[in-house]
Design a protein around this motif. Sequence first.
Motif, mmCIF file in Angstrom:
data_model
loop_
_atom_site.group_PDB
_atom_site.id
_atom_site.type_symbol
_atom_site.label_atom_id
_atom_site.label_comp_id
_atom_site.label_asym_id
_atom_site.label_seq_id
_atom_site.Cartn_x
_atom_site.Cartn_y
_atom_site.Cartn_z
ATOM 1 N N PRO A 119 0.564 -10.741 0.871
ATOM 2 C CA PRO A 119 1.445 -10.382 1.988
ATOM 3 C C PRO A 119 2.627 -9.557 1.499
ATOM 4 C CG PRO A 119 0.862 -12.704 2.047
ATOM 5 C CD PRO A 119 0.359 -12.177 0.742
ATOM 6 N N VAL A 120 3.037 -8.613 2.306
ATOM 7 C CA VAL A 120 4.177 -7.769 1.966
ATOM 8 C C VAL A 120 5.453 -8.597 2.081
ATOM 9 C CG1 VAL A 120 5.504 -5.747 2.678
ATOM 10 C CG2 VAL A 120 3.007 -5.701 2.761
ATOM 11 N N MET A 151 -17.684 -1.395 -17.246
ATOM 12 C CA MET A 151 -17.438 -1.650 -15.826
ATOM 13 C C MET A 151 -16.161 -2.465 -15.646
ATOM 14 S SD MET A 151 -21.187 -2.339 -14.156
ATOM 15 C CE MET A 151 -21.831 -3.403 -15.447
ATOM 16 N N LYS A 152 -15.548 -2.244 -14.518
ATOM 17 C CA LYS A 152 -14.292 -2.939 -14.230
ATOM 18 C C LYS A 152 -14.485 -3.940 -13.099
ATOM 19 C CE LYS A 152 -11.343 1.107 -15.045
ATOM 20 N NZ LYS A 152 -10.470 2.067 -14.342
ATOM 21 N N LEU A 153 -13.576 -4.887 -13.059
ATOM 22 C CA LEU A 153 -13.496 -5.788 -11.918
ATOM 23 C C LEU A 153 -12.384 -5.254 -11.016
ATOM 24 C CD1 LEU A 153 -14.899 -8.510 -11.209
ATOM 25 C CD2 LEU A 153 -12.931 -9.657 -12.232
ATOM 26 N N PHE A 154 -12.686 -4.978 -9.773
ATOM 27 C CA PHE A 154 -11.691 -4.429 -8.848
ATOM 28 C C PHE A 154 -11.211 -5.526 -7.915
ATOM 29 C CE2 PHE A 154 -13.851 -0.739 -10.374
ATOM 30 C CZ PHE A 154 -12.867 0.233 -10.436
ATOM 31 N N ASP A 155 -9.934 -5.715 -7.867
ATOM 32 C CA ASP A 155 -9.352 -6.770 -7.025
ATOM 33 C C ASP A 155 -9.395 -6.334 -5.564
ATOM 34 O OD1 ASP A 155 -7.865 -8.659 -5.737
ATOM 35 O OD2 ASP A 155 -6.135 -8.559 -7.086
ATOM 36 N N PRO A 156 -10.167 -7.049 -4.711
ATOM 37 C CA PRO A 156 -10.244 -6.655 -3.297
ATOM 38 C C PRO A 156 -9.160 -7.284 -2.431
ATOM 39 C CG PRO A 156 -11.748 -8.460 -3.705
ATOM 40 C CD PRO A 156 -11.044 -8.189 -5.014
ATOM 41 N N THR A 157 -8.272 -8.041 -3.034
ATOM 42 C CA THR A 157 -7.308 -8.804 -2.235
ATOM 43 C C THR A 157 -5.969 -8.078 -2.139
ATOM 44 O OG1 THR A 157 -6.403 -10.062 -4.093
ATOM 45 C CG2 THR A 157 -8.371 -10.953 -3.014
ATOM 46 N N SER A 158 -5.209 -8.489 -1.145
ATOM 47 C CA SER A 158 -3.829 -8.011 -0.989
ATOM 48 C C SER A 158 -2.930 -9.209 -0.792
ATOM 49 C CB SER A 158 -3.694 -7.103 0.232
ATOM 50 O OG SER A 158 -4.470 -5.954 0.089
ATOM 51 N N LEU A 217 12.279 -12.244 3.660
ATOM 52 C CA LEU A 217 12.688 -13.331 4.536
ATOM 53 C C LEU A 217 12.994 -14.573 3.707
ATOM 54 C CD1 LEU A 217 9.982 -12.929 7.325
ATOM 55 C CD2 LEU A 217 12.324 -12.096 7.351
ATOM 56 N N SER A 227 -1.793 -17.403 20.138
ATOM 57 C CA SER A 227 -2.226 -16.299 19.280
ATOM 58 C C SER A 227 -1.132 -15.267 19.046
ATOM 59 C CB SER A 227 -3.442 -15.617 19.929
ATOM 60 O OG SER A 227 -4.066 -14.721 19.063
ATOM 61 N N HIS A 228 -0.107 -15.301 19.869
ATOM 62 C CA HIS A 228 0.924 -14.266 19.814
ATOM 63 C C HIS A 228 2.192 -14.762 19.128
ATOM 64 C CE1 HIS A 228 -1.764 -12.740 22.956
ATOM 65 N NE2 HIS A 228 -1.277 -11.553 22.688
ATOM 66 N N GLU A 229 2.962 -13.786 18.638
ATOM 67 C CA GLU A 229 4.245 -14.124 18.024
ATOM 68 C C GLU A 229 5.294 -14.404 19.094
ATOM 69 O OE1 GLU A 229 4.531 -10.415 15.679
ATOM 70 O OE2 GLU A 229 4.730 -11.774 13.981
ATOM 71 N N TYR A 288 -16.949 -11.995 -9.623
ATOM 72 C CA TYR A 288 -16.418 -11.913 -8.250
ATOM 73 C C TYR A 288 -16.505 -13.273 -7.556
ATOM 74 C CZ TYR A 288 -15.647 -6.907 -8.440
ATOM 75 O OH TYR A 288 -15.146 -5.672 -8.759
ATOM 76 N N ARG A 305 8.883 -9.247 3.068
ATOM 77 C CA ARG A 305 9.870 -8.671 3.983
ATOM 78 C C ARG A 305 11.271 -9.209 3.706
ATOM 79 N NH1 ARG A 305 7.740 -8.638 10.117
ATOM 80 N NH2 ARG A 305 7.592 -10.871 9.780
ATOM 81 N N ASP A 351 -10.129 -5.955 -15.121
ATOM 82 C CA ASP A 351 -10.861 -6.587 -16.211
ATOM 83 C C ASP A 351 -12.125 -5.760 -16.441
ATOM 84 O OD1 ASP A 351 -11.811 -10.051 -16.948
ATOM 85 O OD2 ASP A 351 -11.551 -8.278 -18.208
ATOM 86 N N ASN A 383 -10.202 -11.181 2.271
ATOM 87 C CA ASN A 383 -9.500 -10.764 1.058
ATOM 88 C C ASN A 383 -8.181 -10.047 1.313
ATOM 89 O OD1 ASN A 383 -11.363 -11.771 -0.817
ATOM 90 N ND2 ASN A 383 -12.700 -9.988 -0.552
ATOM 91 N N ASN A 388 2.336 -10.468 7.624
ATOM 92 C CA ASN A 388 2.804 -9.460 6.669
ATOM 93 C C ASN A 388 1.650 -8.897 5.863
ATOM 94 O OD1 ASN A 388 5.375 -10.049 7.567
ATOM 95 N ND2 ASN A 388 5.757 -11.538 5.933
#
Lengths: 346, 92
Positions: B10-11, B1-8, B15, B68-70, A17, B13, A5, A150, A58
Amino acid sequence: MSGIDEATDPAALIEAYYDAGWTDGLPVVPPSDASIAAMLAVAGLEGHEELGVIAGRNAVVLAEKAAINAVMAGCRPEYMPVVVAAVKSLCAPAFAYHGPASSTGGSAMALVVNGPAAKRLGINSGNNAFGQGHRPNATIGRAVRLIMMNVMNTRPGLLDRATLGNPGKYSFCFAEHEEDHPWEPLHVSRGLRPEDSAVTLIASNSLYQVYNHLAAEPEPLLYCFADALANVGTSNLLGFNETLIVFAGEHQEVLQKAGWSRLDVQRFLIEHTRRPVADYKRGARLPGEIAPGDETTLRYRFERPEDILIAFAGGRAGSWSACLPGWGTKWTRAVTTRIEIPGGTS
Amino acid sequence: MKLFDPTSKPVDRGLTLAPRPASPRGLRLGLVENTKFNAKPILEKLAERLGRRHQTTVTFRTRKRSASHEVDGDAIKALRAQCDLVISGIGD
């Protein structure tokens, strides 16, 4: 870059933000293509590179996302290699991220920076080492928390279930005071070379300061630490603990003058943090009625000397040091990661 | 100026959830204990009640290294091979 954006008013951009839910509650520095690129360049990274994976979620940490969050936190580009090393520590299997990041205990991710990079970047190791006023301390720790929120999906009320949390969750980063160090620095005690720079990460419940103005010998001084570390309300009693102790000036002198080694301190604390089972039963920290023998049966809090990490920081004056209680060795372990800087300088 | 998405996100898989059983009757149970203080008593009580009411049978138990572990890979394989329904519990 993932710019999505546009805005022209800096204040409006900061608000955007907030509106997106991407901040830790404080205003962020809006990133730009140039500032993100500068972060990546100093660390010698391409945006698509993976810094690590949080198993079970993940969650893959890409360098670009780490850089965006580092800019938002207010980091200078030269801090980025420290942030990267901290992220690698978070992703290390030994750290077992999910528990310390999500638990009701609400731990801070305490970062101790060692080696030439700490001095070069001006990371404070002296007066007010845990406090405000120093940009790298404030922003490196903040960047790590923003990445947790994030990128690693660790948001308050969702996968961050802290009952109270603690102020160190905003940022907790300091350097060890390596000059006049009585022993080898923390990172060397954990297997790295003196010329390496490194970040040691430990999930820490709220720190508590230990005061003693009178002790001139190690035994009475360390007795105060042992009492603090073995309090009945301490976290987990089902296994052994790990802790970071940070000695400051006057207490450092007491140990130094007496010629005590790191191992001497660790052994003393292992022995003097033993506490009768009856104490823990009185506090309902262990189940059951007090049985014959519980008054004399001692329960250990620490299993191995190396589970008591020791660093030196803080002002030269004052009779304060601190315990940063860890999370229990069954759940998580402190992790030390070398800071990698392109060109081989650490 | 841009807004940069800092989030990710989950990948993915790939499932998918296993089909839900229509009824617990006669199923083979797996119990995953996470080492929390009351996890085991809760799981065992659940298993006992399910057995009494629905004739289920516990065919595999595993204990994680910590909450805490898988669950480790070998235990996952055993759960898949030996169980129709797996119960994982957190208790404090």
